[in-house]
Design a protein around this motif. Structure first.
Motif, PDB file in Angstrom:
ATOM      1  N   LEU A 100       3.569   0.653   4.229  1.00  0.00           N
ATOM      2  CA  LEU A 100       4.060   0.653   5.608  1.00  0.00           C
ATOM      3  C   LEU A 100       4.525   2.034   6.055  1.00  0.00           C
ATOM      4  N   ILE A 101       5.274   2.719   5.190  1.00  0.00           N
ATOM      5  CA  ILE A 101       5.869   3.975   5.642  1.00  0.00           C
ATOM      6  C   ILE A 101       4.997   5.194   5.358  1.00  0.00           C
ATOM      7  N   GLU A 102       4.212   5.170   4.281  1.00  0.00           N
ATOM      8  CA  GLU A 102       3.464   6.376   3.935  1.00  0.00           C
ATOM      9  C   GLU A 102       2.270   6.610   4.852  1.00  0.00           C
ATOM     10  N   SER A 103       1.713   5.548   5.411  1.00  0.00           N
ATOM     11  CA  SER A 103       0.626   5.759   6.362  1.00  0.00           C
ATOM     12  C   SER A 103       1.149   6.513   7.580  1.00  0.00           C
ATOM     13  N   ARG A 104       2.367   6.176   8.004  1.00  0.00           N
ATOM     14  CA  ARG A 104       2.971   6.889   9.143  1.00  0.00           C
ATOM     15  C   ARG A 104       3.403   8.298   8.752  1.00  0.00           C
ATOM     16  N   HIS A 148       3.304  12.961  -3.146  1.00  0.00           N
ATOM     17  CA  HIS A 148       3.707  12.058  -2.065  1.00  0.00           C
ATOM     18  C   HIS A 148       5.013  12.505  -1.421  1.00  0.00           C
ATOM     19  N   LEU A 149       5.948  12.983  -2.231  1.00  0.00           N
ATOM     20  CA  LEU A 149       7.252  13.375  -1.695  1.00  0.00           C
ATOM     21  C   LEU A 149       7.165  14.621  -0.832  1.00  0.00           C
ATOM     22  N   HIS A 150       6.256  15.542  -1.169  1.00  0.00           N
ATOM     23  CA  HIS A 150       6.121  16.728  -0.328  1.00  0.00           C
ATOM     24  C   HIS A 150       5.603  16.341   1.059  1.00  0.00           C
ATOM     25  N   ILE A 151       4.677  15.412   1.103  1.00  0.00           N
ATOM     26  CA  ILE A 151       4.193  14.926   2.403  1.00  0.00           C
ATOM     27  C   ILE A 151       5.359  14.358   3.203  1.00  0.00           C
ATOM     28  N   GLU A 211      -7.779   8.977   9.518  1.00  0.00           N
ATOM     29  CA  GLU A 211      -8.455   8.853   8.238  1.00  0.00           C
ATOM     30  C   GLU A 211      -7.473   9.052   7.081  1.00  0.00           C
ATOM     31  N   ALA A 212      -6.549   9.984   7.242  1.00  0.00           N
ATOM     32  CA  ALA A 212      -5.552  10.219   6.199  1.00  0.00           C
ATOM     33  C   ALA A 212      -4.700   8.974   5.980  1.00  0.00           C
ATOM     34  N   ALA A 213      -4.307   8.302   7.057  1.00  0.00           N
ATOM     35  CA  ALA A 213      -3.504   7.078   6.943  1.00  0.00           C
ATOM     36  C   ALA A 213      -4.300   5.982   6.237  1.00  0.00           C
ATOM     37  N   LEU A 220      -2.847   3.397  -2.342  1.00  0.00           N
ATOM     38  CA  LEU A 220      -1.755   2.578  -2.853  1.00  0.00           C
ATOM     39  C   LEU A 220      -2.241   1.183  -3.235  1.00  0.00           C
ATOM     40  N   ASP A 221      -3.216   0.672  -2.484  1.00  0.00           N
ATOM     41  CA  ASP A 221      -3.817  -0.622  -2.840  1.00  0.00           C
ATOM     42  C   ASP A 221      -4.430  -0.570  -4.241  1.00  0.00           C
TER      43      ASP A 221
END
Length: 247
Positions: A100-104, A148-151, A211-213, A220-221
């Motif tokens: 939910l949050i990483e796509s945003r 992931h955290l840097h993003i 596309e990145a989202a 993650l899936d």
């Protein structure tokens, strides 16, 4: 200290720590968890650990506190320490929150990322690939989390970033607990696939937020799909044998 500096410092500690130091003990306990030699729920008795490592209890306590701060073990008053045991439901929820949050977050990152940010992600991938090739699963997991955290840090979303930091910590424990026990499959499952990180980075370079989202969600899936929730054999490991002095 930046994420990159922490990574370098940790790597240096791993190389220079003497066998009897608290850092060396920490490394061996974490390695045993990653190798499925210390399954979730295993009780870590201070006296037994001290005997196994040939050190005093005073050296064991800070190691257990450090592991507890990283949510790798659970410290319970009057009951001691046990290897943390996240439930399947908790694992599923962690990945749901991350999707939910990483796509945003990655969409926002695409909008504001600078050249240095992209270079840092590129280096994270290279370091993760090197760790995977060396069979260093713990470092691969940590580097994957750094990616992931840097993003998140550069996306300009403080609340979501704080939530993600907690989720990444929980993910590391989940990967330790439920990654496939077969060595190659475990490497594939635990260190977020470098190829998928490279595909994600390519979309970021093209400034293609949509596309990145999409790639982030698929990534993650796949990671969740490779978790193995089969009950572990009910066997208490022999700590003396497990942590016998290294020759």
């Amino acid at each position: 200290m930046t994420t990159r500096s922490r990574t370098r410092a940790a790597a240096t500690d791993e190389i220079t720590a003497p066998n009897g130091s608290d850092n060396a003990i920490y490394e061996r306990v974490v390695s045993a968890i990653l190798d499925h030699r210390l399954p979730p729920g295993t009780k870590l008795v201070e006296d037994r650990l001290a005997t196994a490592f040939g050190v005093s209890r005073t050296l064991i306590r800070p190691v257990l506190v450090r592991l507890a701060s990283e949510q790798v073990v659970t410290l319970t008053p009057n009951r001691g320490a046990t290897i943390a045991q996240p439930s399947e439901q908790e694992a599923r929820e962690v990945f749901e929150v991350r999707r939910l949050i990483e796509s945003r977050l990655v969409e926002r990152f695409v909008e504001c990322a600078e050249r240095d940010d992209i270079q840092l992600l590129t280096q994270c991938i290279r370091d993760e690939e090197a760790a995977r090739s060396a069979g260093d699963m713990r470092r691969a997991i940590r580097l994957s989390g750094d990616f992931h955290l840097h993003i998140a840090e550069r996306a300009g979303q403080q609340i979501m970033g704080r939530i993600l930091r907690e989720m990444v910590s929980r993910t590391s424990l989940i990967l330790m607990a439920y990654s496939n026990s077969h060595a190659q499959a475990r490497l594939d499952a635990t260190a977020c696939g470098c190829e998928e990180h490279r595909a994600l980075l390519a979309a970021i370079r093209l400034r293609d937020a949509r596309e990145a989202a999409r790639l982030m969600r698929e990534h993650l899936d796949r990671l969740e799909a490779q978790l193995d929730f089969s009950p572990a054999a009910d066997k208490t490991p022999d700590l003396d044998r497990l942590f016998a002095p290294l020759v």
